[in-house]
Design a protein around this motif. Sequence first.
Motif, PDB file in Angstrom:
ATOM      1  N   VAL A   1       0.921  -0.961   0.017  1.00 63.95           N
ATOM      2  CA  VAL A   1       0.011   0.025  -0.038  1.00 63.95           C
ATOM      3  C   VAL A   1       1.008   1.213   0.056  1.00 63.95           C
ATOM      4  N   ASN A   2       0.546   2.188  -0.766  1.00 63.42           N
ATOM      5  CA  ASN A   2       1.316   3.538  -0.849  1.00 63.42           C
ATOM      6  C   ASN A   2       0.269   4.876  -1.075  1.00 63.42           C
ATOM      7  N   ASN A   3       0.959   5.896  -0.833  1.00 60.68           N
ATOM      8  CA  ASN A   3       0.219   6.958  -1.135  1.00 60.68           C
ATOM      9  C   ASN A   3       0.039   7.369  -2.580  1.00 60.68           C
ATOM     10  N   ARG A   4      -1.122   8.072  -2.691  1.00 59.76           N
ATOM     11  CA  ARG A   4      -1.265   8.608  -4.154  1.00 59.76           C
ATOM     12  C   ARG A   4      -1.819  10.121  -3.888  1.00 59.76           C
ATOM     13  N   LEU A   5      -1.283  11.224  -4.162  1.00 59.90           N
ATOM     14  CA  LEU A   5      -1.486  12.672  -3.783  1.00 59.90           C
ATOM     15  C   LEU A   5      -1.516  12.650  -2.349  1.00 59.90           C
ATOM     16  N   ASP A   6      -2.336  13.103  -1.706  1.00 64.17           N
ATOM     17  CA  ASP A   6      -2.416  13.253  -0.231  1.00 64.17           C
ATOM     18  C   ASP A   6      -3.055  12.330   0.580  1.00 64.17           C
ATOM     19  N   LYS A   7      -3.464  10.818  -0.367  1.00 66.57           N
ATOM     20  CA  LYS A   7      -4.216   9.877   0.526  1.00 66.57           C
ATOM     21  C   LYS A   7      -3.410   8.682   0.435  1.00 66.57           C
ATOM     22  N   PHE A   8      -3.249   8.088   1.673  1.00 69.34           N
ATOM     23  CA  PHE A   8      -2.671   7.100   1.648  1.00 69.34           C
ATOM     24  C   PHE A   8      -3.575   5.640   1.686  1.00 69.34           C
ATOM     25  N   ASN A   9      -4.105   5.336   0.328  1.00 70.44           N
ATOM     26  CA  ASN A   9      -5.040   4.500   0.422  1.00 70.44           C
ATOM     27  C   ASN A   9      -4.843   3.534  -0.927  1.00 70.44           C
ATOM     28  N   ASN A  10      -3.807   3.701  -1.609  1.00 67.35           N
ATOM     29  CA  ASN A  10      -3.555   3.129  -2.956  1.00 67.35           C
ATOM     30  C   ASN A  10      -3.037   1.687  -2.694  1.00 67.35           C
ATOM     31  N   PHE A  11      -3.682   0.672  -2.688  1.00 65.00           N
ATOM     32  CA  PHE A  11      -3.231  -0.793  -2.768  1.00 65.00           C
ATOM     33  C   PHE A  11      -2.616  -1.061  -4.147  1.00 65.00           C
ATOM     34  N   GLU A  12      -1.634  -0.957  -4.079  1.00 68.28           N
ATOM     35  CA  GLU A  12      -0.655  -1.263  -5.594  1.00 68.28           C
ATOM     36  C   GLU A  12      -0.483  -2.566  -6.099  1.00 68.28           C
ATOM     37  N   SER A  13      -0.404  -3.386  -5.153  1.00 70.28           N
ATOM     38  CA  SER A  13      -0.084  -5.013  -5.592  1.00 70.28           C
ATOM     39  C   SER A  13       0.005  -5.991  -4.446  1.00 70.28           C
ATOM     40  N   THR A  14      -0.262  -7.210  -4.916  1.00 72.58           N
ATOM     41  CA  THR A  14       0.100  -8.331  -4.106  1.00 72.58           C
ATOM     42  C   THR A  14       1.047  -9.071  -4.503  1.00 72.58           C
ATOM     43  N   ILE A  15       1.886  -9.503  -3.313  1.00 78.15           N
ATOM     44  CA  ILE A  15       3.168 -10.147  -3.718  1.00 78.15           C
ATOM     45  C   ILE A  15       3.087 -11.639  -3.646  1.00 78.15           C
ATOM     46  N   VAL A  16       3.358 -12.463  -4.340  1.00 80.45           N
ATOM     47  CA  VAL A  16       3.345 -13.929  -4.019  1.00 80.45           C
ATOM     48  C   VAL A  16       4.901 -14.237  -3.883  1.00 80.45           C
ATOM     49  N   SER A  17       5.281 -15.236  -3.220  1.00 81.75           N
ATOM     50  CA  SER A  17       6.681 -15.686  -3.082  1.00 81.75           C
ATOM     51  C   SER A  17       6.751 -17.131  -2.591  1.00 81.75           C
ATOM     52  N   LEU A  18       7.751 -17.781  -3.142  1.00 83.55           N
ATOM     53  CA  LEU A  18       7.964 -18.996  -2.752  1.00 83.55           C
ATOM     54  C   LEU A  18       9.555 -19.138  -2.710  1.00 83.55           C
ATOM     55  N   ALA A  19      10.093 -19.985  -1.835  1.00 84.09           N
ATOM     56  CA  ALA A  19      11.444 -20.306  -1.393  1.00 84.09           C
ATOM     57  C   ALA A  19      11.837 -21.591  -1.052  1.00 84.09           C
ATOM     58  N   PHE A  20      12.879 -22.016  -1.522  1.00 87.66           N
ATOM     59  CA  PHE A  20      13.328 -23.456  -1.056  1.00 87.66           C
ATOM     60  C   PHE A  20      14.657 -23.229  -0.088  1.00 87.66           C
ATOM     61  N   GLU A  21      14.693 -24.065   0.667  1.00 82.58           N
ATOM     62  CA  GLU A  21      15.781 -24.147   1.691  1.00 82.58           C
ATOM     63  C   GLU A  21      16.623 -25.314   1.888  1.00 82.58           C
ATOM     64  N   PHE A  22      17.773 -25.738   1.609  1.00 84.23           N
ATOM     65  CA  PHE A  22      18.548 -26.790   1.881  1.00 84.23           C
ATOM     66  C   PHE A  22      19.857 -26.525   2.707  1.00 84.23           C
ATOM     67  N   GLU A  23      19.828 -26.923   3.870  1.00 86.06           N
ATOM     68  CA  GLU A  23      20.983 -26.566   4.811  1.00 86.06           C
ATOM     69  C   GLU A  23      21.133 -25.187   4.958  1.00 86.06           C
ATOM     70  N   ARG A  24      22.363 -24.930   4.472  1.00 81.29           N
ATOM     71  CA  ARG A  24      22.844 -23.425   4.442  1.00 81.29           C
ATOM     72  C   ARG A  24      22.362 -22.768   3.181  1.00 81.29           C
TER      73      ARG A  24
END
Length: 325
Positions: free
Chosen positions: A281-304
Amino acid sequence: MKQKLLFLIFFNTLLGLALNAQDPRFSQFYTAPQLLNPALTGVFDGEYRINVHYRNQWNSILNKSAFVGYAAGGDYRYNVADNDYAGFGLQLLNQNSGDGDLARTQAHLNGSYIKQLGGGSYGGPDYYLAAGAQLGFGQLSTNWNKYWFSKQYDANSQSVNTGLNSGESGQNRSGTYLDFGVGLLWYAVFDEKSSIYFGGSLAHLNKPNISLYDNSNENLYSKWTFHGGGEFKLAPYLSLLPNAYFTGQGPSLETVFGTSIRYSNGDWQEFSIRAGTFGRVNNRLDKFNNFESTIVSLAFEFERWMMGISYDINFSDLQRVTNSR
């Protein structure tokens, strides 16, 4: 101390602001600790850590002129006394954007001191307070040969003639600047899979001049950031990892919040999977109500080792021309 190597490659199509007076934003901000807060330098379980990031932004409408960024960092943790530590790190950043090849390069040296406030031999959770600072330099540059100006428009031929004098002067400034920032972090470790942290940082305290013109000032806005997160065990092999930050730089405000779920097989050679969803969410002009994006993530871990990928689904007004990409 057991050595650990953490190698991160993240493909981020982040949808944050990328103006010449704004810092770049990474969707997986929690995987770039030294960019988020210098107090996070050395805050990990191990002796050293390395991370690498790649991002591609607005390729759906800019094609070859898309915003492309690279970041690489490494930090080292040294045991000073008892359970107190000192952290030392190096963070590099490069981004290139637009038809004019507007490029920004940064290099920072980070240092931190991590003081144990309680726990350890006293029993119970381990509490720490970390203070950090960063000092470095940056450079803003562009390819002037890719621009044309109004005086180079030939009215007779109704076309652009780059052989004409542009009327622009003072384009020889290197754009190099010094940069300074500080940060604080409080965190608690309850056990191997349970922790919590809160922190804040101030970047570009000296408001460096990044103008590309001689005898001109274009100051980089100072930036403040508050962030927090942790890991909470839900079951023996399942945990929740919420993360959030709120930042402001000049007239721009932004917050990213969400959580990942981590599943581990619990074996000696541990393999884990993380899947998460975040909102920006960020601001547009003087209003902080701009839902800009949805982030989807996927990660894999193996030991270090850890490798992840994320994608931003665009919900701003640009979704009409980007098909939400």
